[in-house]
Design an enzyme around this catalytic site. Structure first.
Site, PDB file in Angstrom:
ATOM      1  N   GLU A 256       0.887  -1.169   0.000  1.00 17.69           N
ATOM      2  CA  GLU A 256       0.000   0.000   0.000  1.00 17.69           C
ATOM      3  C   GLU A 256       0.916   1.207   0.000  1.00 17.69           C
ATOM      4  OE1 GLU A 256      -3.122  -0.103  -0.318  1.00 17.69           O
ATOM      5  OE2 GLU A 256      -3.436  -2.230   0.009  1.00 17.69           O
ATOM      6  N   CYS A 295      -2.862   8.521   3.465  1.00 19.77           N
ATOM      7  CA  CYS A 295      -2.566   8.048   2.105  1.00 19.77           C
ATOM      8  C   CYS A 295      -3.753   8.276   1.185  1.00 19.77           C
ATOM      9  CB  CYS A 295      -2.233   6.570   2.156  1.00 19.77           C
ATOM     10  SG  CYS A 295      -3.468   5.641   3.076  1.00 19.77           S
TER      11      CYS A 295
HETATM   12  P1  NAP Z   1       8.286   4.980   4.485  1.00 22.79           P
HETATM   13  O1  NAP Z   1       9.389   5.923   4.755  1.00 22.79           O
HETATM   14  O2  NAP Z   1       8.264   4.267   3.189  1.00 22.79           O
HETATM   15  O3  NAP Z   1       8.358   3.918   5.696  1.00 22.79           O
HETATM   16  C1  NAP Z   1       7.385   2.912   5.831  1.00 22.79           C
HETATM   17  C2  NAP Z   1       7.945   1.760   6.643  1.00 22.79           C
HETATM   18  O4  NAP Z   1       8.979   1.117   5.923  1.00 22.79           O
HETATM   19  C3  NAP Z   1       8.563   2.186   7.975  1.00 22.79           C
HETATM   20  O5  NAP Z   1       8.220   1.233   8.951  1.00 22.79           O
HETATM   21  C4  NAP Z   1      10.045   2.155   7.678  1.00 22.79           C
HETATM   22  O6  NAP Z   1      10.833   1.939   8.826  1.00 22.79           O
HETATM   23  C5  NAP Z   1      10.117   0.959   6.761  1.00 22.79           C
HETATM   24  N1  NAP Z   1      11.275   0.888   5.900  1.00 22.79           N
HETATM   25  C6  NAP Z   1      11.936   1.907   5.312  1.00 22.79           C
HETATM   26  N2  NAP Z   1      12.939   1.418   4.558  1.00 22.79           N
HETATM   27  C7  NAP Z   1      12.896   0.062   4.667  1.00 22.79           C
HETATM   28  C8  NAP Z   1      13.679  -1.007   4.134  1.00 22.79           C
HETATM   29  N3  NAP Z   1      14.694  -0.773   3.310  1.00 22.79           N
HETATM   30  N4  NAP Z   1      13.365  -2.268   4.493  1.00 22.79           N
HETATM   31  C9  NAP Z   1      12.330  -2.514   5.310  1.00 22.79           C
HETATM   32  N5  NAP Z   1      11.561  -1.545   5.857  1.00 22.79           N
HETATM   33  C10 NAP Z   1      11.841  -0.278   5.526  1.00 22.79           C
HETATM   34  O7  NAP Z   1       6.876   5.662   4.644  1.00 22.79           O
HETATM   35  P2  NAP Z   1       6.408   6.668   5.792  1.00 22.79           P
HETATM   36  O8  NAP Z   1       7.172   7.930   5.621  1.00 22.79           O
HETATM   37  O9  NAP Z   1       6.428   5.986   7.126  1.00 22.79           O
HETATM   38  O10 NAP Z   1       4.881   6.883   5.431  1.00 22.79           O
HETATM   39  C11 NAP Z   1       4.429   7.854   4.519  1.00 22.79           C
HETATM   40  C12 NAP Z   1       4.098   7.242   3.189  1.00 22.79           C
HETATM   41  O11 NAP Z   1       3.252   6.126   3.363  1.00 22.79           O
HETATM   42  C13 NAP Z   1       3.341   8.188   2.298  1.00 22.79           C
HETATM   43  O12 NAP Z   1       3.919   8.183   1.022  1.00 22.79           O
HETATM   44  C14 NAP Z   1       1.933   7.614   2.247  1.00 22.79           C
HETATM   45  O13 NAP Z   1       1.247   7.884   1.064  1.00 22.79           O
HETATM   46  C15 NAP Z   1       2.161   6.171   2.451  1.00 22.79           C
HETATM   47  N6  NAP Z   1       1.002   5.533   3.078  1.00 22.79           N
HETATM   48  C16 NAP Z   1       0.241   4.690   2.335  1.00 22.79           C
HETATM   49  C17 NAP Z   1      -0.857   4.071   2.915  1.00 22.79           C
HETATM   50  C18 NAP Z   1      -1.724   3.125   2.128  1.00 22.79           C
HETATM   51  O14 NAP Z   1      -2.520   2.425   2.747  1.00 22.79           O
HETATM   52  N7  NAP Z   1      -1.634   3.053   0.834  1.00 22.79           N
HETATM   53  C19 NAP Z   1      -1.173   4.329   4.241  1.00 22.79           C
HETATM   54  C20 NAP Z   1      -0.383   5.203   4.958  1.00 22.79           C
HETATM   55  C21 NAP Z   1       0.709   5.801   4.355  1.00 22.79           C
HETATM   56  P3  NAP Z   1      11.525   3.161   9.625  1.00 22.79           P
HETATM   57  O15 NAP Z   1      10.445   4.055  10.083  1.00 22.79           O
HETATM   58  O16 NAP Z   1      12.222   2.475  10.739  1.00 22.79           O
HETATM   59  O17 NAP Z   1      12.436   3.811   8.627  1.00 22.79           O
END
Ligand code: NAP
Length: 526
Positions: A256, A295
């Protein structure tokens, strides 16, 4: 400083090293630290797969549904504490906290109730039996069996409560143990909720684990029978999908990701009509609830060119009423984004959009915020931009400002509106506000290929709609393309991700005996 403990192998374990800080986005005060350093992640997954899976698979669907009910009760009993943590770690107003926390409890309750329909079964049988021989001695049945691995949840920062519950409810109902990895910056609330569930002794050992901090070797440790459900940026979704071990073992991944969602005003909807007012209200709500950190939030507002000025004025007038600042102040309607880095990313995104858009409202980093130090806090002003030439624009269809920003876009006719909405290249949701049934139908059919959910509002629906950005457990959440290509929720259909289909070709006696353990998979679609 408190370090959030990890719960693995049935024990609470503190990570080594200094860890990463969790910060109050209003005061800048450090609240806790998180670290997974030194935690044996492969052992944690092995424990979940062995102890957790075995214990859960001894229960029927109905018995597991009962466990979900107890989890919901435990979480509901601790609601006040979750609101307190939401305020401290996310700068959440009460409506922001409610959206996340009450949404989590509601979703858990929903699956607790729906899951009862699957009764005493341990597996699902799918479709009609296929005859494979002339005499009928050799036939085939398809079965859906809960996966025998762990469900690994890697979640985004913006839903520390709902984010893990909406995944854990269908996974646990399926009998699959869950390993939760919340985003580090807001992991406190998730950790508190999981610790309350653990303390209540509801689940067998290994059924739930939590890692607070970096994912480290989590993806390297994923196995063939595990499933990964990721929520976060499109960039990290691609990274996880393309991970060597995930590819080599064909680990099932649901993603997602982000999304440039649209709302569209019909050509019939002049100022003063109910649908015009409903759209304006929804845009303002979507921009300001959780400071636009959803999101599903509206990023593009498509209006007929003739209504462009009226829509701009109406939305700007409502935005002007929103007081931004410290949610501890009762006058405040919109809080901060969660971290300094998110704030910087929002301002960078707005700057990108400003290269091709005019500013209608907000946009100035030196705006007034109530009871907060601009140097320490993470506020972004509600910002409405204007794009009158959608065909020539590019950033507006591509840059997700994950905060309180949206762009008003002029369109000329239904085909143009369809074309513009589709330029998001795959979105979670679009909403359409119109009293014209032909427009609603043409628009819906025109954009359905690139959207997961479409909300259509006409005067008969009025204010009864559940919301553009509101994900309800009975309906699909997920979108194609850029939105990640994933599917979540949609009632009991959510269980499909946690089951694996196999077929048995053999004597009818064997198929009959296997079917005794099964419920009909049609129940997933009831
Ligand atoms: P993110 O930076 O992509 O991080 C999401 C998760 O991935 C975090 O738990 C992060 O851990 C982990 N992560 C990062 N790099 C990783 C890797 N190489 N291997 C494994 N895990 C890794 O996203 P965010 O900033 O938290 O959230 C914002 C984004 O999420 C926005 O773009 C939004 O649109 C999207 N979102 C989508 C939905 C949906 O349902 N479609 C819902 C909510 C949000 P750390 O925090 O420890 O780095």
């Amino acid at each position: 400083m408190t370090k959030l403990a990890n719960y693995v192998c049935g024990e609470w374990v503190e990570g080594c090293g200094p860890g990463d800080p969790l910060v109050d986005p209003v005061t800048g005060e450090e609240l806790a630290r998180a670290s997974t350093e030194g935690v044996d992640i492969p052992a944690a997954l092995a424990f979940a797969r062995s102890r957790g899976h075995v214990a859960l698979s001894e229960l029927s669907y109905a018995q597991r549904a009962e466990l979900l009910g107890k989890i919901a009760d435990t979480l509901a009993a601790n609601r006040a504490e979750y609101f307190r943590i939401s305020l401290l770690n996310s700068g959440a107003t009460d409506p922001d906290a409610s959206f996340d926390v009450d949404g989590a409890v509601y979703t858990m309750k929903y699956f607790a109730k729906a899951g009862r329909a699957l009764g005493d079964a341990r597996m699902l049988r799918e479709g009609a039996r296929a005859p494979l021989s002339k005499t009928g001695a050799f036939q085939a049945d398809h079965f859906l069996q809960p996966v025998a691995g762990a469900a690994i949840f890697i979640n985004a920062f913006n839903f520390p409560a709902w984010g893990w519950c909406e995944k854990a409810a269908p996974a646990l109902l399926s009998g699959v143990p869950v390993v939760v990895k919340p985003a580090t910056s807001t992991a406190w609330l998730t950790q508190k909720m999981v610790s309350d569930v653990v303390a209540a002794g509801i689940l067998p050992p290994g059924a739930i684990s939590i890692l607070c901090g970096s994912a480290r070797e989590l993806l390297d440790a994923a196995g063939e029978e595990d499933v990964i459900s990721f929520t976060g940026s499109a960039q990290n979704a691609a990274r996880i999908r393309g991970h060597q071990n995930v590819l080599r073992r064909s680990v099932r991944v649901n993603a997602e990701a982000d999304s440039i969602n649209s709302t569209i005003l019909g050509p019939d909807a002049a100022p003063g009509t109910p649908v015009f007012d409903l759209l304006v209200k929804e845009v303002v709500r979507e921009m300001t609830l959780k400071a636009g950190q959803k999101c599903t939030a509206i990023r593009r507002v498509l209006v007929p060119r003739v209504q462009f000025r009226a829509a701009a004025d109406a939305i700007a007038a409502k935005l002007a009423e929103i007081k931004v600042g410290n949610p501890r102040n009762q006058e405040v309607k919109m809080g901060p984004v969660v971290t300094k880095s998110q704030q910087a990313s929002c301002f960078a995104g707005i700057a990108e959009l400003r290269k091709e858009c005019a500013v209608i409202f907000g946009g100035n980093p030196d705006f007034a915020r109530l009871d907060a130090d601009p140097g320490k806090s993470c506020f972004v002003p509600p910002t409405l931009l204007a794009c009158e030439n959608a065909a020539a624009a590019s950033a507006v269809h591509d840059v997700e400002v994950f905060g309180p920003a949206a762009t008003l876009i002029a369109y000329d006719g239904v085909a143009d509106a369809v074309e513009i909405a589709r330029r998001g290249l795959g979105s979670l949701v679009a909403s359409v506000f119109s009293a014209d049934a032909d427009f609603l139908r043409a628009l819906t059919l025109g954009i359905s290929g690139l959207h997961g959910r479409i909300v259509a509002v006409d005067p008969s629906v009025g204010a009864q709609h559940t919301g553009h950005g509101n994900v309800v457990p009975s309906c699909l959440h997920g979108g194609p393309g850029r939105a990640g290509g994933g599917e979540e929720l949609a009632a009991l259909r959510a269980l499909l991700f946690y089951h694996r289909r196999f077929v048995v070709q053999g004597p009818p006696s064997l198929l009959d005996s296997m079917a005794e353990r099964c419920a009909d998979s049609q129940l997933l679609y009831a």
